[in-house]
Write an enzyme that holds these catalytic residues in place. Structure first.
Site, PDB file in Angstrom:
ATOM      1  CB  SER A   8      -0.581   0.823   5.747  1.00  0.00           C
ATOM      2  OG  SER A   8      -0.778   1.170   4.338  1.00  0.00           O
ATOM      3  CB  SER A  10       0.713   1.546   1.007  1.00  0.00           C
ATOM      4  OG  SER A  10      -0.500   2.052   1.054  1.00  0.00           O
ATOM      5  CE  LYS A  65      -2.430  -0.105  -1.845  1.00  0.00           C
ATOM      6  NZ  LYS A  65      -1.320  -0.133  -0.844  1.00  0.00           N
ATOM      7  CB  SER A 172       2.791  -0.218  -1.962  1.00  0.00           C
ATOM      8  OG  SER A 172       1.355  -0.020  -2.264  1.00  0.00           O
TER       9      SER A 172
END
Length: 208
Positions: A8, A10, A65, A172
């Site tokens: 993705s 994010s 993350k 996100s």
């Protein structure tokens, strides 16, 4: 080490869809299989690290993350600006960043350079987007350690846990929505892009 693929946007601009990354699974200690408790300490999870972990609502899924807060930290993100323990995280405007999302929509972002605990990296935000979509915030464990309003949120990180945000702040699904990451869910520290078949120039890029 273990390879993972970025699925993705994010973590843009640092990581993009199609990046294959390497993760050092011993960066934070040698762990007992299954329980994933540290038995041989090697290093500590640090603010600003980019990490892979098991997604708390569904540990069979891996997420990536940036670590924003460690145990005991008070993390506040309000009006698109981040503070840790009452101290603003230094940031400066660094132009703009546009990307095509899923081949359909061009997303325009302001780009900033943040510096956290000596680590420098870039983040994105959309000026008119809300800081947090309040209707998407789950009832996660230790939810009472967070307070939300229309301008943002503040959370105190419980013992043995971390707080994560994506660098693409307005695109996100991260800790502001599903809460804290238990240390037992940590997989390792991301450190290198080793392949992207759509953008070969990204091969060998260090993850900051």
């Amino acid at each position: 080490m273990e390879p993972f693929q970025i699925p993705s946007s994010s973590m843009r601009p640092g990581l993009v869809v199609g990046d294959f990354i390497l993760v050092n699974k011993f960066a934070y200690g040698i762990r007992v299989p299954v329980l994933n408790n540290v038995i041989v300490p090697v290093g500590k999870v640090g603010r600003g690290d980019v990490v892979v972990f098991n997604y708390p609502p569904n540990p069979k899924v891996n997420y990536i993350k940036r670590v924003i807060g460690v145990a005991g930290d008070v993390v506040e993100y309000r009006n698109k600006r981040l503070t840790i323990n009452g101290k603003a995280v230094p940031d400066e405007k660094d132009g703009t960043y546009d990307y095509l999302e899923q081949g359909m929509a061009m997303i325009h972002n302001d780009q900033f350079k943040e510096v956290m605990d000596g680590k420098s990296y870039k983040v994105l935000n959309i000026p008119d987007a809300p800081v947090v979509a309040l209707g998407q915030v789950a009832d996660f464990p230790s939810r009472d350690q967070c307070q939300y309003d229309d301008n943002g949120f503040v959370c105190k990180v419980p013992a043995g846990h971390y707080f994560m945000l994506g660098d693409n702040r307005d695109n996100s699904l991260d800790g502001r929505y599903w809460g804290f990451v238990n240390d037992r869910l940590m997989v390792g520290k991301a450190f290198l892009i080793w392949m992207n078949f759509s953008a070969l120039s990204r091969i060998g890029t260090t993850i900051r």
